[in-house]
Design a protein around this motif. Structure first.
Motif, PDB file in Angstrom:
ATOM      1  N   PHE A 189      45.894 -44.015-101.029  1.00  2.00           N
ATOM      2  CA  PHE A 189      47.247 -43.592-100.673  1.00  2.00           C
ATOM      3  C   PHE A 189      47.951 -42.849-101.814  1.00  2.00           C
ATOM      4  O   PHE A 189      49.039 -42.327-101.628  1.00  2.00           O
ATOM      5  CB  PHE A 189      48.111 -44.801-100.296  1.00  2.00           C
ATOM      6  CG  PHE A 189      47.759 -45.390 -98.964  1.00  2.00           C
ATOM      7  CD1 PHE A 189      47.882 -44.664 -97.795  1.00  2.00           C
ATOM      8  CD2 PHE A 189      47.309 -46.694 -98.886  1.00  2.00           C
ATOM      9  CE1 PHE A 189      47.557 -45.208 -96.565  1.00  2.00           C
ATOM     10  CE2 PHE A 189      46.985 -47.262 -97.660  1.00  2.00           C
ATOM     11  CZ  PHE A 189      47.109 -46.518 -96.504  1.00  2.00           C
ATOM     12  N   LEU A 190      47.356 -42.819-102.978  1.00  2.00           N
ATOM     13  CA  LEU A 190      48.043 -42.325-104.164  1.00  2.00           C
ATOM     14  C   LEU A 190      47.878 -40.829-104.383  1.00  2.00           C
ATOM     15  O   LEU A 190      46.790 -40.290-104.238  1.00  2.00           O
ATOM     16  CB  LEU A 190      47.527 -43.070-105.399  1.00  2.00           C
ATOM     17  CG  LEU A 190      47.659 -44.586-105.356  1.00  2.00           C
ATOM     18  CD1 LEU A 190      46.976 -45.202-106.562  1.00  2.00           C
ATOM     19  CD2 LEU A 190      49.120 -45.004-105.279  1.00  2.00           C
ATOM     20  N   GLU A 191      48.962 -40.190-104.774  1.00  2.00           N
ATOM     21  CA  GLU A 191      48.891 -38.779-105.133  1.00  2.00           C
ATOM     22  C   GLU A 191      48.276 -38.601-106.515  1.00  2.00           C
ATOM     23  O   GLU A 191      47.690 -37.572-106.799  1.00  2.00           O
ATOM     24  CB  GLU A 191      50.284 -38.157-105.098  1.00  2.00           C
ATOM     25  CG  GLU A 191      50.819 -38.002-103.693  1.00  2.00           C
ATOM     26  CD  GLU A 191      52.142 -37.272-103.657  1.00  2.00           C
ATOM     27  OE1 GLU A 191      52.296 -36.275-104.387  1.00  2.00           O
ATOM     28  OE2 GLU A 191      53.012 -37.692-102.889  1.00  2.00           O
ATOM     29  N   ASP A 192      48.405 -39.611-107.393  1.00  2.00           N
ATOM     30  CA  ASP A 192      47.861 -39.523-108.750  1.00  2.00           C
ATOM     31  C   ASP A 192      47.006 -40.758-109.051  1.00  2.00           C
ATOM     32  O   ASP A 192      47.391 -41.621-109.841  1.00  2.00           O
ATOM     33  CB  ASP A 192      48.997 -39.390-109.761  1.00  2.00           C
ATOM     34  CG  ASP A 192      48.513 -39.006-111.143  1.00  2.00           C
ATOM     35  OD1 ASP A 192      47.279 -38.961-111.378  1.00  2.00           O
ATOM     36  OD2 ASP A 192      49.370 -38.767-112.018  1.00  2.00           O
ATOM     37  N   PRO A 193      45.832 -40.865-108.418  1.00  2.00           N
ATOM     38  CA  PRO A 193      45.005 -42.053-108.610  1.00  2.00           C
ATOM     39  C   PRO A 193      44.501 -42.212-110.049  1.00  2.00           C
ATOM     40  O   PRO A 193      44.306 -43.338-110.508  1.00  2.00           O
ATOM     41  CB  PRO A 193      43.851 -41.854-107.629  1.00  2.00           C
ATOM     42  CG  PRO A 193      43.803 -40.396-107.374  1.00  2.00           C
ATOM     43  CD  PRO A 193      45.208 -39.910-107.495  1.00  2.00           C
ATOM     44  N   ILE A 194      44.318 -41.114-110.762  1.00  2.00           N
ATOM     45  CA  ILE A 194      43.824 -41.217-112.142  1.00  2.00           C
ATOM     46  C   ILE A 194      44.872 -41.887-113.019  1.00  2.00           C
ATOM     47  O   ILE A 194      44.558 -42.805-113.786  1.00  2.00           O
ATOM     48  CB  ILE A 194      43.404 -39.835-112.674  1.00  2.00           C
ATOM     49  CG1 ILE A 194      42.150 -39.386-111.913  1.00  2.00           C
ATOM     50  CG2 ILE A 194      43.162 -39.885-114.182  1.00  2.00           C
ATOM     51  CD1 ILE A 194      41.724 -37.967-112.178  1.00  2.00           C
ATOM     52  N   ARG A 195      46.113 -41.465-112.912  1.00  4.38           N
ATOM     53  CA  ARG A 195      47.195 -42.106-113.683  1.00  4.38           C
ATOM     54  C   ARG A 195      47.278 -43.590-113.342  1.00  4.38           C
ATOM     55  O   ARG A 195      47.424 -44.447-114.209  1.00  4.38           O
ATOM     56  CB  ARG A 195      48.528 -41.410-113.399  1.00  4.38           C
ATOM     57  CG  ARG A 195      49.730 -42.095-113.983  1.00  4.38           C
ATOM     58  CD  ARG A 195      49.775 -41.956-115.504  1.00  4.38           C
ATOM     59  NE  ARG A 195      50.885 -42.736-116.011  1.00  4.38           N
ATOM     60  CZ  ARG A 195      50.795 -43.597-117.019  1.00  4.38           C
ATOM     61  NH1 ARG A 195      49.669 -43.778-117.650  1.00  4.38           N
ATOM     62  NH2 ARG A 195      51.837 -44.278-117.398  1.00  4.38           N
ATOM     63  N   TYR A 196      47.175 -43.923-112.070  1.00  4.71           N
ATOM     64  CA  TYR A 196      47.207 -45.313-111.600  1.00  4.71           C
ATOM     65  C   TYR A 196      46.075 -46.119-112.231  1.00  4.71           C
ATOM     66  O   TYR A 196      46.293 -47.211-112.764  1.00  4.71           O
ATOM     67  CB  TYR A 196      47.105 -45.302-110.079  1.00  4.71           C
ATOM     68  CG  TYR A 196      46.997 -46.650-109.416  1.00  4.71           C
ATOM     69  CD1 TYR A 196      48.128 -47.343-109.017  1.00  4.71           C
ATOM     70  CD2 TYR A 196      45.753 -47.221-109.158  1.00  4.71           C
ATOM     71  CE1 TYR A 196      48.034 -48.574-108.373  1.00  4.71           C
ATOM     72  CE2 TYR A 196      45.642 -48.446-108.514  1.00  4.71           C
ATOM     73  CZ  TYR A 196      46.781 -49.115-108.130  1.00  4.71           C
ATOM     74  OH  TYR A 196      46.682 -50.335-107.492  1.00  4.71           O
ATOM     75  N   LEU A 197      44.856 -45.594-112.191  1.00  6.53           N
ATOM     76  CA  LEU A 197      43.709 -46.312-112.754  1.00  6.53           C
ATOM     77  C   LEU A 197      43.830 -46.462-114.266  1.00  6.53           C
ATOM     78  O   LEU A 197      43.501 -47.514-114.824  1.00  6.53           O
ATOM     79  CB  LEU A 197      42.414 -45.596-112.386  1.00  6.53           C
ATOM     80  CG  LEU A 197      42.032 -45.651-110.905  1.00  6.53           C
ATOM     81  CD1 LEU A 197      40.941 -44.642-110.595  1.00  6.53           C
ATOM     82  CD2 LEU A 197      41.624 -47.066-110.505  1.00  6.53           C
ATOM     83  N   GLN A 198      44.314 -45.427-114.948  1.00 11.51           N
ATOM     84  CA  GLN A 198      44.506 -45.504-116.397  1.00 11.51           C
ATOM     85  C   GLN A 198      45.533 -46.577-116.761  1.00 11.51           C
ATOM     86  O   GLN A 198      45.353 -47.327-117.722  1.00 11.51           O
ATOM     87  CB  GLN A 198      44.929 -44.145-116.956  1.00 11.51           C
ATOM     88  CG  GLN A 198      43.821 -43.125-116.919  1.00 11.51           C
ATOM     89  CD  GLN A 198      44.292 -41.711-117.229  1.00 11.51           C
ATOM     90  OE1 GLN A 198      45.476 -41.372-117.080  1.00 11.51           O
ATOM     91  NE2 GLN A 198      43.359 -40.875-117.650  1.00 11.51           N
ATOM     92  N   GLU A 199      46.588 -46.649-115.990  1.00 13.43           N
ATOM     93  CA  GLU A 199      47.633 -47.648-116.237  1.00 13.43           C
ATOM     94  C   GLU A 199      47.094 -49.062-116.021  1.00 13.43           C
ATOM     95  O   GLU A 199      47.392 -49.983-116.783  1.00 13.43           O
ATOM     96  CB  GLU A 199      48.836 -47.365-115.325  1.00 13.43           C
ATOM     97  CG  GLU A 199      50.019 -48.234-115.550  1.00 13.43           C
ATOM     98  CD  GLU A 199      50.716 -48.036-116.894  1.00 13.43           C
ATOM     99  OE1 GLU A 199      51.767 -48.680-117.100  1.00 13.43           O
ATOM    100  OE2 GLU A 199      50.234 -47.280-117.767  1.00 13.43           O
ATOM    101  N   HIS A 200      46.261 -49.253-115.015  1.00 11.92           N
ATOM    102  CA  HIS A 200      45.690 -50.577-114.757  1.00 11.92           C
ATOM    103  C   HIS A 200      44.651 -50.949-115.813  1.00 11.92           C
ATOM    104  O   HIS A 200      44.537 -52.114-116.192  1.00 11.92           O
ATOM    105  CB  HIS A 200      45.138 -50.638-113.335  1.00 11.92           C
ATOM    106  CG  HIS A 200      46.227 -50.714-112.322  1.00 11.92           C
ATOM    107  ND1 HIS A 200      47.114 -49.668-112.099  1.00 11.92           N
ATOM    108  CD2 HIS A 200      46.618 -51.706-111.500  1.00 11.92           C
ATOM    109  CE1 HIS A 200      47.993 -50.031-111.181  1.00 11.92           C
ATOM    110  NE2 HIS A 200      47.713 -51.260-110.798  1.00 11.92           N
TER     111      HIS A 200
END
Length: 190
Positions: free
Chosen positions: A78-89
């Protein structure tokens, strides 16, 4: 044990409740308050180890290496920026901590078939009545994402992204039984 787990995109908290039953301290976060409210109502005796927060999980308010484990079930697509999301996690995951990510692959686009099969399995197992409230919360939460699926990665594609864009090492990529084998469950270690 006292492991601290982040359940990112917790929704109504089916996984969160299981983690609480296993003795974990769980931080359940979601963009939708409805699921977190229901989760708080049903946490019962485990509520002293439950922390909920409505937030955008691209910017987590936790310190580096705060969690022993991170779960992200059915969120990345659902994410427009999955890379940023994964990096943050990955940032909030402790050394040797584990990330578990799941999602549907392109073959799971037929939502009515997948959901219908899942509900049929719940009926057959006798679990549908006890999960009816959770399913209603899931339906309400998912309605805000209608038409907003951005990424139908297959498991191997997302595994490559995780290894290329984060400090995590993928341990395993398996089919997700929830999606009739049309999705993935990835585990990775920091």
């Amino acid at each position: 044990n006292s492991s601290r787990i982040l359940d990112s995109g917790a929704g109504a908290g089916l996984l969160t409740l299981k983690l609480l039953e296993d003795g974990k301290e769980v931080y359940a976060v979601d963009e939708s308050q409805e699921g977190l409210t229901r989760l708080t109502q049903v946490a019962g005796d485990h509520s002293n180890r439950l922390h909920t927060q409505t937030l955008d999980a691209h910017n987590l308010p936790y310190s580096n290496e705060f969690f022993d484990g991170v779960s992200s079930m059915l969120v990345v697509h659902f994410l427009e920026d999955p890379i940023r999301y994964l990096q943050e996690h990955a940032r909030v995951l402790s050394p040797r901590g584990r990330l578990v990510v799941s999602g549907p692959s392109d073959g799971a686009r037929d939502k009515k078939y997948i959901v219908g099969r899942w509900v049929g399995e719940l009926k057959a197992s006798g679990k549908l009545p006890e999960l009816r409230g959770d399913l209603q919360v899931l339906k309400e939460s998912m309605s805000q994402f209608k038409g907003q699926v951005h990424n139908f990665y297959d498991g191997s594609e997302l595994a490559r992204i995780i290894e290329r864009e984060t400090p995590l090492k993928v341990d395993d990529v398996k089919p997700n039984p929830l999606y009739d084998g049309r999705g993935y469950i990835i585990t990775a270690t920091k």
